[in-house]
Enzyme design. Sequence first.
Site, PDB file in Angstrom:
ATOM      1  N   ARG A  50       0.837  -1.214   0.000  1.00 56.77           N
ATOM      2  CA  ARG A  50       0.000   0.000   0.000  1.00 56.77           C
ATOM      3  C   ARG A  50       0.866   1.256   0.000  1.00 56.77           C
ATOM      4  O   ARG A  50       0.544   2.237  -0.667  1.00 56.77           O
ATOM      5  CB  ARG A  50      -0.943  -0.016   1.214  1.00 56.77           C
ATOM      6  N   LYS A 149      -2.805   6.819   1.113  1.00 57.89           N
ATOM      7  CA  LYS A 149      -2.647   7.104   2.552  1.00 57.89           C
ATOM      8  C   LYS A 149      -1.611   8.213   2.678  1.00 57.89           C
ATOM      9  O   LYS A 149      -0.420   7.975   2.855  1.00 57.89           O
ATOM     10  CB  LYS A 149      -2.222   5.821   3.293  1.00 57.89           C
ATOM     11  N   GLU A 182     -16.317   5.715   5.738  1.00 53.29           N
ATOM     12  CA  GLU A 182     -15.516   5.092   6.796  1.00 53.29           C
ATOM     13  C   GLU A 182     -15.543   6.023   7.990  1.00 53.29           C
ATOM     14  O   GLU A 182     -16.317   6.976   8.006  1.00 53.29           O
ATOM     15  CB  GLU A 182     -14.068   4.856   6.312  1.00 53.29           C
TER      16      GLU A 182
HETATM   17  N1  PMP Z   1      -9.321   4.597   7.343  1.00 52.18           N
HETATM   18  C1  PMP Z   1      -8.462   5.590   7.618  1.00 52.18           C
HETATM   19  C2  PMP Z   1      -8.807   6.978   7.211  1.00 52.18           C
HETATM   20  C3  PMP Z   1      -7.255   5.312   8.271  1.00 52.18           C
HETATM   21  O1  PMP Z   1      -6.388   6.289   8.530  1.00 52.18           O
HETATM   22  C4  PMP Z   1      -6.960   3.983   8.648  1.00 52.18           C
HETATM   23  C5  PMP Z   1      -5.659   3.647   9.323  1.00 52.18           C
HETATM   24  N2  PMP Z   1      -5.571   4.215  10.598  1.00 52.18           N
HETATM   25  C6  PMP Z   1      -7.903   2.981   8.381  1.00 52.18           C
HETATM   26  C7  PMP Z   1      -9.062   3.331   7.705  1.00 52.18           C
HETATM   27  C8  PMP Z   1      -7.659   1.556   8.754  1.00 52.18           C
HETATM   28  O2  PMP Z   1      -6.685   0.997   7.919  1.00 52.18           O
HETATM   29  P1  PMP Z   1      -5.660  -0.117   8.410  1.00 52.18           P
HETATM   30  O3  PMP Z   1      -6.461  -1.291   8.843  1.00 52.18           O
HETATM   31  O4  PMP Z   1      -4.811  -0.401   7.231  1.00 52.18           O
HETATM   32  O5  PMP Z   1      -4.901   0.474   9.547  1.00 52.18           O
END
Ligand code: PMP
Length: 288
Positions: A50, A149, A182
């Site tokens: 990622r 990200k 989300e």
């Molecule tokens: N959505 C956002 C906006 C995030 O910043 C994160 C990570 N903190 C997640 C979802 C969860 O992703 P991951 O399981 O890869 O940490």
Amino acid sequence: MQIYLDGKLVPESEAKISVFDHGVLYGDGVFEGIRVYHGRIFKLAEHLDRLFASARAIMLTIPLSREELTRACRETCAANGLRDGYIRLVVTRGVGYLGLNPFKCPKASVFIIASTIELYPEAVYREGLKLITAATQRINPAALSPSIKSLNYLNNILAKIEAVNAGTVEAIMLNSDGYVAECTGDNLFLVRGNRLETPPVSAGALNGITRGVVMELARGMGWAVAEPNLTRYDVMTADECFLTGTAAEIVPVVSVDGRAIGSGRPGAVTLQLTDAFRKLTQTTGTVI
Ligand code: PMP
């Protein structure tokens, strides 16, 4: 604490980056948050995939290979004696001039912090989290893909401010079509009958690593998993709701906007998945 900074481990007091770094000036950069459990880095390959995809999407050249980044993460954990904790791996655009042009930044900077993180108090895992729906919409994927990200979290921070001002810690973010995207730092799941539902990435959800692990675990446990567009109505009428994230792991949600979800207590499916997730974290990963 020892910090990895551009090829060297340095004491925290010396871990400084320039005020001309575009990561600071413009939020121009990408990052990952990664967990370490029992001396093993959890899902490192997926996080690196990622990270490189995020970097590619913003035309940022990471000056290290996957192997070098893996070694740097392991060395940073080892230097700090970290066997359980959290790695923050950051790649900034690097030092440039005061204008926006990223191509005037000759070299990206890489730093790694290996430390601990406690996102939510322990009671939240027993009693569940109360969410609000933020008025701040998730950025439209046509403007900035939520799959990147990036270091620019202002959109999420505005929603987080709403949550804190409302007396809680997390908020649901809707996209510009009114569908659930989300939360500010976590993905959202619903349980309905024996089916798990989570918004598709196209609705503005980050392609969360924990989200992927939970989907796989759920399928392995015999549940159907789907990624439909979800509305607030779907949330209000779900049997269970929970959040997933690297730092948060799996967090039960017991109410949204003052309405109880399901029984108003952490649900049985949520707790079963939490157990399975914890077992997995104790038994897999890249050894430090
Ligand atoms: N959505 C956002 C906006 C995030 O910043 C994160 C990570 N903190 C997640 C979802 C969860 O992703 P991951 O399981 O890869 O940490």
